[in-house]
Design a protein around this motif. Structure first.
Motif, PDB file in Angstrom:
ATOM      1  N   ARG A  96       0.846  -1.210   0.000  1.00  0.00           N
ATOM      2  CA  ARG A  96       0.000   0.000   0.000  1.00  0.00           C
ATOM      3  C   ARG A  96       0.877   1.255   0.000  1.00  0.00           C
ATOM      4  NH1 ARG A  96      -5.008  -0.715   3.433  1.00  0.00           N
ATOM      5  NH2 ARG A  96      -5.523  -1.796   1.483  1.00  0.00           N
ATOM      6  N   LEU A  97       0.683   2.081  -1.024  1.00  0.00           N
ATOM      7  CA  LEU A  97       1.417   3.337  -1.158  1.00  0.00           C
ATOM      8  C   LEU A  97       0.596   4.478  -0.589  1.00  0.00           C
ATOM      9  CD1 LEU A  97       2.463   3.018  -4.927  1.00  0.00           C
ATOM     10  CD2 LEU A  97       3.557   1.973  -2.934  1.00  0.00           C
ATOM     11  N   GLY A  98       1.269   5.411   0.066  1.00  0.00           N
ATOM     12  CA  GLY A  98       0.622   6.628   0.532  1.00  0.00           C
ATOM     13  C   GLY A  98       1.401   7.828   0.042  1.00  0.00           C
ATOM     14  N   HIS A  99       0.701   8.750  -0.607  1.00  0.00           N
ATOM     15  CA  HIS A  99       1.410   9.918  -1.154  1.00  0.00           C
ATOM     16  C   HIS A  99       0.404  11.026  -1.457  1.00  0.00           C
ATOM     17  CE1 HIS A  99       4.412  12.297  -3.138  1.00  0.00           C
ATOM     18  NE2 HIS A  99       3.902  12.139  -4.350  1.00  0.00           N
ATOM     19  N   ASP A 100       0.685  12.232  -1.015  1.00  0.00           N
ATOM     20  CA  ASP A 100      -0.156  13.392  -1.291  1.00  0.00           C
ATOM     21  C   ASP A 100      -1.613  13.135  -0.878  1.00  0.00           C
ATOM     22  OD1 ASP A 100      -0.604  15.977  -2.139  1.00  0.00           O
ATOM     23  OD2 ASP A 100      -1.002  15.401  -4.222  1.00  0.00           O
ATOM     24  N   ARG A 101      -1.778  12.521   0.289  1.00  0.00           N
ATOM     25  CA  ARG A 101      -3.093  12.221   0.881  1.00  0.00           C
ATOM     26  C   ARG A 101      -3.918  11.225   0.072  1.00  0.00           C
ATOM     27  NH1 ARG A 101      -5.392  18.136   2.553  1.00  0.00           N
ATOM     28  NH2 ARG A 101      -3.375  19.149   2.658  1.00  0.00           N
ATOM     29  N   LYS A 102      -3.251  10.472  -0.760  1.00  0.00           N
ATOM     30  CA  LYS A 102      -3.927   9.431  -1.540  1.00  0.00           C
ATOM     31  C   LYS A 102      -3.242   8.095  -1.295  1.00  0.00           C
ATOM     32  CE  LYS A 102      -5.174  12.638  -5.268  1.00  0.00           C
ATOM     33  NZ  LYS A 102      -4.978  12.964  -6.711  1.00  0.00           N
ATOM     34  N   THR A 103      -3.981   7.011  -1.513  1.00  0.00           N
ATOM     35  CA  THR A 103      -3.409   5.674  -1.371  1.00  0.00           C
ATOM     36  C   THR A 103      -3.663   4.852  -2.626  1.00  0.00           C
ATOM     37  OG1 THR A 103      -5.431   4.788  -0.364  1.00  0.00           O
ATOM     38  CG2 THR A 103      -3.723   5.642   1.128  1.00  0.00           C
ATOM     39  N   ARG A 104      -2.742   3.960  -2.919  1.00  0.00           N
ATOM     40  CA  ARG A 104      -2.879   3.024  -4.040  1.00  0.00           C
ATOM     41  C   ARG A 104      -2.310   1.681  -3.599  1.00  0.00           C
ATOM     42  NH1 ARG A 104      -5.582   6.461  -5.329  1.00  0.00           N
ATOM     43  NH2 ARG A 104      -5.795   7.595  -7.303  1.00  0.00           N
ATOM     44  N   ASP A 105      -2.903   0.613  -4.101  1.00  0.00           N
ATOM     45  CA  ASP A 105      -2.450  -0.728  -3.767  1.00  0.00           C
ATOM     46  C   ASP A 105      -1.805  -1.410  -4.963  1.00  0.00           C
ATOM     47  OD1 ASP A 105      -3.426  -0.412  -1.243  1.00  0.00           O
ATOM     48  OD2 ASP A 105      -5.270  -1.570  -1.582  1.00  0.00           O
ATOM     49  N   ILE A 106      -0.711  -2.124  -4.711  1.00  0.00           N
ATOM     50  CA  ILE A 106      -0.095  -2.976  -5.721  1.00  0.00           C
ATOM     51  C   ILE A 106      -0.165  -4.404  -5.185  1.00  0.00           C
ATOM     52  CG2 ILE A 106       1.977  -3.525  -7.041  1.00  0.00           C
ATOM     53  CD1 ILE A 106       2.899  -0.644  -6.642  1.00  0.00           C
ATOM     54  N   PRO A 107      -0.927  -5.295  -5.827  1.00  0.00           N
ATOM     55  CA  PRO A 107      -1.104  -6.650  -5.291  1.00  0.00           C
ATOM     56  C   PRO A 107       0.145  -7.512  -5.436  1.00  0.00           C
ATOM     57  CG  PRO A 107      -2.224  -6.423  -7.400  1.00  0.00           C
ATOM     58  CD  PRO A 107      -1.735  -5.059  -7.041  1.00  0.00           C
ATOM     59  N   PHE A 108       0.352  -8.387  -4.433  1.00  0.00           N
ATOM     60  CA  PHE A 108       1.429  -9.381  -4.492  1.00  0.00           C
ATOM     61  C   PHE A 108       0.957 -10.667  -5.180  1.00  0.00           C
ATOM     62  CE2 PHE A 108       3.042  -6.900  -0.836  1.00  0.00           C
ATOM     63  CZ  PHE A 108       4.362  -6.748  -1.231  1.00  0.00           C
ATOM     64  N   ASN A 109      -0.309 -10.685  -5.622  1.00  0.00           N
ATOM     65  CA  ASN A 109      -0.913 -11.880  -6.211  1.00  0.00           C
ATOM     66  C   ASN A 109      -0.967 -13.035  -5.207  1.00  0.00           C
ATOM     67  OD1 ASN A 109      -1.403 -10.701  -8.750  1.00  0.00           O
ATOM     68  ND2 ASN A 109       0.700 -11.109  -9.391  1.00  0.00           N
ATOM     69  N   LEU A 110      -1.256 -12.674  -3.960  1.00  0.00           N
ATOM     70  CA  LEU A 110      -1.440 -13.644  -2.886  1.00  0.00           C
ATOM     71  C   LEU A 110      -2.758 -13.335  -2.172  1.00  0.00           C
ATOM     72  CD1 LEU A 110       2.071 -13.797  -1.173  1.00  0.00           C
ATOM     73  CD2 LEU A 110       0.953 -15.668  -2.378  1.00  0.00           C
ATOM     74  N   HIS A 111      -3.575 -14.373  -1.966  1.00  0.00           N
ATOM     75  CA  HIS A 111      -4.804 -14.221  -1.189  1.00  0.00           C
ATOM     76  C   HIS A 111      -4.630 -15.023   0.098  1.00  0.00           C
ATOM     77  CE1 HIS A 111      -6.392 -12.711  -4.962  1.00  0.00           C
ATOM     78  NE2 HIS A 111      -7.431 -12.251  -4.288  1.00  0.00           N
ATOM     79  N   LEU A 112      -4.748 -14.331   1.236  1.00  0.00           N
ATOM     80  CA  LEU A 112      -4.496 -14.962   2.532  1.00  0.00           C
ATOM     81  C   LEU A 112      -5.628 -14.687   3.513  1.00  0.00           C
ATOM     82  CD1 LEU A 112      -0.783 -13.772   2.971  1.00  0.00           C
ATOM     83  CD2 LEU A 112      -1.531 -15.975   2.040  1.00  0.00           C
ATOM     84  N   LYS A 113      -5.753 -15.581   4.490  1.00  0.00           N
ATOM     85  CA  LYS A 113      -6.662 -15.324   5.602  1.00  0.00           C
ATOM     86  C   LYS A 113      -5.954 -14.414   6.620  1.00  0.00           C
ATOM     87  CE  LYS A 113      -9.226 -19.665   5.196  1.00  0.00           C
ATOM     88  NZ  LYS A 113      -9.615 -20.929   5.858  1.00  0.00           N
ATOM     89  N   ASP A 114      -6.737 -13.827   7.507  1.00  0.00           N
ATOM     90  CA  ASP A 114      -6.177 -12.893   8.488  1.00  0.00           C
ATOM     91  C   ASP A 114      -5.024 -13.499   9.290  1.00  0.00           C
ATOM     92  OD1 ASP A 114      -7.545 -10.475   8.140  1.00  0.00           O
ATOM     93  OD2 ASP A 114      -9.326 -11.273   9.117  1.00  0.00           O
ATOM     94  N   ASN A 115      -5.171 -14.793   9.617  1.00  0.00           N
ATOM     95  CA  ASN A 115      -4.167 -15.415  10.491  1.00  0.00           C
ATOM     96  C   ASN A 115      -2.981 -16.000   9.725  1.00  0.00           C
ATOM     97  OD1 ASN A 115      -5.387 -17.579   9.275  1.00  0.00           O
ATOM     98  ND2 ASN A 115      -5.910 -18.668  11.164  1.00  0.00           N
TER      99      ASN A 115
END
Length: 438
Positions: free
Chosen positions: A26-45
């Motif tokens: 997750r990128l944060g810049h100039d009060r905006k955020t963007r996501d770049i996926p790792f191509n991994l789907h995981l459960k919380d744990n």
């Protein structure tokens, strides 16, 4: 200052059936955020945010090393290039990180190339065509929203913004964009089925598919890897012939005889209606953008906007009624002023098409009142006038080739396609009458 962290994308539509979420940088810049996926789907744990360790999946150790390395490399790179990055937009930051650390090549997406194509149309001042092509892209984005379980009924005003003289995709629609190569035959068939179910007009799906094909064909000429990617070429884009409900000459005369208060909106609409009829069923847009200098020697001279690139030029001698109508609006106008009070004088070329669409709605509203006052049960719209001129001409036995020329059609076949049933009936009636009378 730009920041990064590893996080879960917990948007509801990104959650899998087995309650897993995409792991993202997750990128944060100039009060905006963007996501770049790792191509991994995981459960919380299955991900420990304190250690960066992944568990409970195949090759967990390798995935842990990979995500840690990417995070560390990106963090170091951002620190080394902080002075430069602070002047970037977050879209560029995301693109650079994807290119350098995720090995992603520049996107050949439908919206990105659509922006390039539409920008070219804008520079050529083909704003009507650009608007039509954007409508096709809007339909595609609504389909993409439906596939993600999002509300596809929300109005989309525009997909683009103008920056530094060029169209750019709005951030709100980047996640709904897609690679052109991902638009295969199956996707295209499903998209056509979606439109057929959604739109009342049978012709809308075909119009949108042709528009998208034009954009994709241009992409194929631009990018070598898309040269042979033509999934829409095998999708049927059949047009259905119009079912016009034209007025009769008696209806036109009834409209002419109406007693209307001068200088009112309904009076103006009656004038515009008759002027369009007297000028071979002139398109409303062509009438709206007529300038004073185009009226000379009792003639109206103009290029038909819809087919201007085909060289459709008209010089029409005005009859007595049209000359009288023109006279109502001259008022000593300058050559560069609009002949009729339809489009405001300060309207920019980019807004002409949009403003005209609003004026067409006004025309249709008052045309409905005119029909009621004249005792006409048929619906009158701007399209009715063109159909009426054609139908009356055919009724009079005027050669269809001359009718076709007056309409600005490229061939008689185009006229027959648009007015198929009406034309066929009249031709067959004429043939049958000649044969049987002999």
């Amino acid at each position: 200052m730009a920041t990064i962290k590893i996080a879960f994308d917990k948007r509801a539509d990104h959650k899998t059936k087995d309650k897993k979420y995409p792991l993202v940088l997750r990128l944060g810049h100039d009060r905006k955020t963007r996501d770049i996926p790792f191509n991994l789907h995981l459960k919380d744990n299955q991900y420990d945010f304190s250690t960066g360790k992944i568990t409970g999946i195949m090759n967990a150790t390798r995935h842990t090393k990979r995500t840690r390395k990417i995070y560390s490399d990106v963090d170091l790179w951002m620190d080394e290039h902080g002075g430069e990055i602070k002047n970037w937009e977050i879209k560029k930051l995301k693109s650079e990180i994807e290119r350098i650390f995720f090995k992603k090549s520049p996107s050949h997406s439908i919206l990105n190339h659509g922006a390039v194509y539409l920008n070219r149309l804008r520079l050529e001042e083909r704003f009507s065509t650009a608007s039509s092509y954007e409508d096709a892209l809007k339909a595609l984005i609504k389909f993409r929203k439906s596939l993600k379980g999002e509300d596809d009924t929300v109005l989309i005003k525009t997909l683009f913004e103008l920056k530094d003289g060029k169209l750019k995709v709005l951030d709100d629609y980047n996640d709904l964009d897609m690679e052109i190569k991902a638009m295969d035959y199956a996707f295209s068939k499903d998209f056509k089925a979606y439109m057929s179910n959604r739109y009342k007009s049978k012709n809308t799906p075909a119009i949108h598919l042709r528009s998208l094909q034009a954009i994709m064909n241009d992409a194929g000429k631009t990018y070598q890897d898309l040269k042979d990617h033509k999934p829409l070429s095998s999708i049927k884009k059949q047009s259905h012939e119009n079912a016009p409900a034209p007025l009769s000459l008696e209806d036109i005369n009834a409209i002419r005889k109406l007693k209307l208060e001068a200088r009112t909106s309904i009076w103006d609409t009656r004038n515009f209606l008759l002027f369009m009829f007297n000028n071979m069923g002139m398109n409303h847009f062509d009438m709206a953008i007529l300038k004073r200098f185009q009226f000379n020697d009792n003639r109206i001279k103009y290029f038909r906007k819809k087919t201007i690139y085909e060289g459709d030029y008209f010089s029409v001698l005005q009859n007595e009624e049209s000359l009288k109508i023109i006279g109502y609006y001259l008022n000593g106008k300058n050559d560069d002023e609009y002949l009729f009070p339809i489009i405001p004088e300060n309207t920019t070329p980019e807004r002409l098409h949009t403003v005209n669409n609003g004026k067409v709605k006004t025309f249709n509203k008052y045309a409905k009142r005119i029909a009621k006052l004249a005792g006409i049960e048929k619906k009158i719209t701007t399209y009715t006038i063109r159909d009426t001129w054609t139908n009356i001409g055919l009724d009079m036995g005027i050669d269809i080739r001359k009718i076709s020329s007056g309409l600005g059609h490229s061939s008689v076949q185009v006229t027959e396609k648009h007015y198929g049933k009406s034309v066929s009936e009249k031709i067959l009636d004429e043939i049958n009458a000649k044969i049987t009378s002999s």
